[in-house]
Design a protein around this motif. Structure first.
Motif, PDB file in Angstrom:
ATOM      1  N   ASP A  14      50.795 106.473 112.308  1.00 59.08           N
ATOM      2  CA  ASP A  14      50.492 105.222 113.024  1.00 59.08           C
ATOM      3  C   ASP A  14      51.073 105.193 114.433  1.00 59.08           C
ATOM      4  N   ASP A  16      50.751 106.692 117.468  1.00 55.77           N
ATOM      5  CA  ASP A  16      49.935 106.548 118.680  1.00 55.77           C
ATOM      6  C   ASP A  16      49.250 105.189 118.742  1.00 55.77           C
ATOM      7  N   ALA A  17      48.714 104.721 117.624  1.00 58.98           N
ATOM      8  CA  ALA A  17      48.040 103.413 117.602  1.00 58.98           C
ATOM      9  C   ALA A  17      49.035 102.286 117.858  1.00 58.98           C
ATOM     10  N   LEU A  21      48.892  99.818 121.064  1.00 61.40           N
ATOM     11  CA  LEU A  21      48.807  98.368 120.849  1.00 61.40           C
ATOM     12  C   LEU A  21      49.939  97.652 121.581  1.00 61.40           C
ATOM     13  N   GLU A  60      46.656  96.283 109.010  1.00 58.69           N
ATOM     14  CA  GLU A  60      45.478  97.114 109.204  1.00 58.69           C
ATOM     15  C   GLU A  60      44.248  96.275 108.899  1.00 58.69           C
ATOM     16  N   GLU A  64      41.743  99.913 111.365  1.00 55.65           N
ATOM     17  CA  GLU A  64      42.417  99.923 112.670  1.00 55.65           C
ATOM     18  C   GLU A  64      43.737  99.173 112.582  1.00 55.65           C
ATOM     19  N   SER A  83      47.257  92.488 117.918  1.00 59.07           N
ATOM     20  CA  SER A  83      46.108  92.813 118.751  1.00 59.07           C
ATOM     21  C   SER A  83      45.501  91.539 119.345  1.00 59.07           C
TER      22      SER A  83
END
Length: 149
Positions: A14, A16-17, A21, A60, A64, A83
């Protein structure tokens, strides 16, 4: 149609995501600051300070990463990131509730004094102002906030 959000523990995949974010949300909150330039610093802090020392709960949605919260053993909530597509949804409350479950004796946090949206959210979530301070990294004035059950 409402998308289902699932909370789960953070996984190394997780990273990089989560960092993308973090960059996206902070850039929207403070457009005058170049958060792209801060990514290497943040990645090092993420790897050396947050992931090893705090529980990270991710949200999630449809595969995503939609948000995350960090809570350490002392009850310090360092990061709550949602997000922008989920701003105004119940997601931030779900993440804070997950942090409260993991720290039932109380939570403390620092929030930028000029982040009125976040301060309103934390107050609605049962936090109270517990003093003022200065962020040692940014030099910005911050509020200490606390939730005590």
């Amino acid at each position: 149609m409402t998308s289902t959000v699932a909370l789960r523990p953070y996984r190394a995949a997780d990273e990089d995501a989560a960092i993308a974010l973090w960059q996206e949300t902070w850039q929207l909150a403070y457009p005058a600051i170049d958060f792209a330039a801060r990514v290497p610093w943040w990645r090092e802090r993420w790897r050396s300070e947050l992931v090893p020392k705090a529980e990270v709960i991710v949200a999630e949605c449809e595969g995503e990463l939609a948000g995350f919260v960090t809570i350490d053993a002392s009850g310090y909530l360092d990061q709550l990131v949602v997000s922008p597509q989920h701003w105004g949804s119940p997601l931030a409350t779900q993440l804070v509730d997950a942090a409260k479950q993991r720290s039932p004796r109380g939570i403390t946090l620092l929030v930028n004094k000029d982040n009125a949206r976040a301060i309103r959210f934390y107050k609605r979530s049962g936090f109270v102002e517990a003093g003022e301070d200065v962020n040692p990294t940014s030099g910005r004035p911050v509020l200490r906030m606390a939730w005590v059950p």
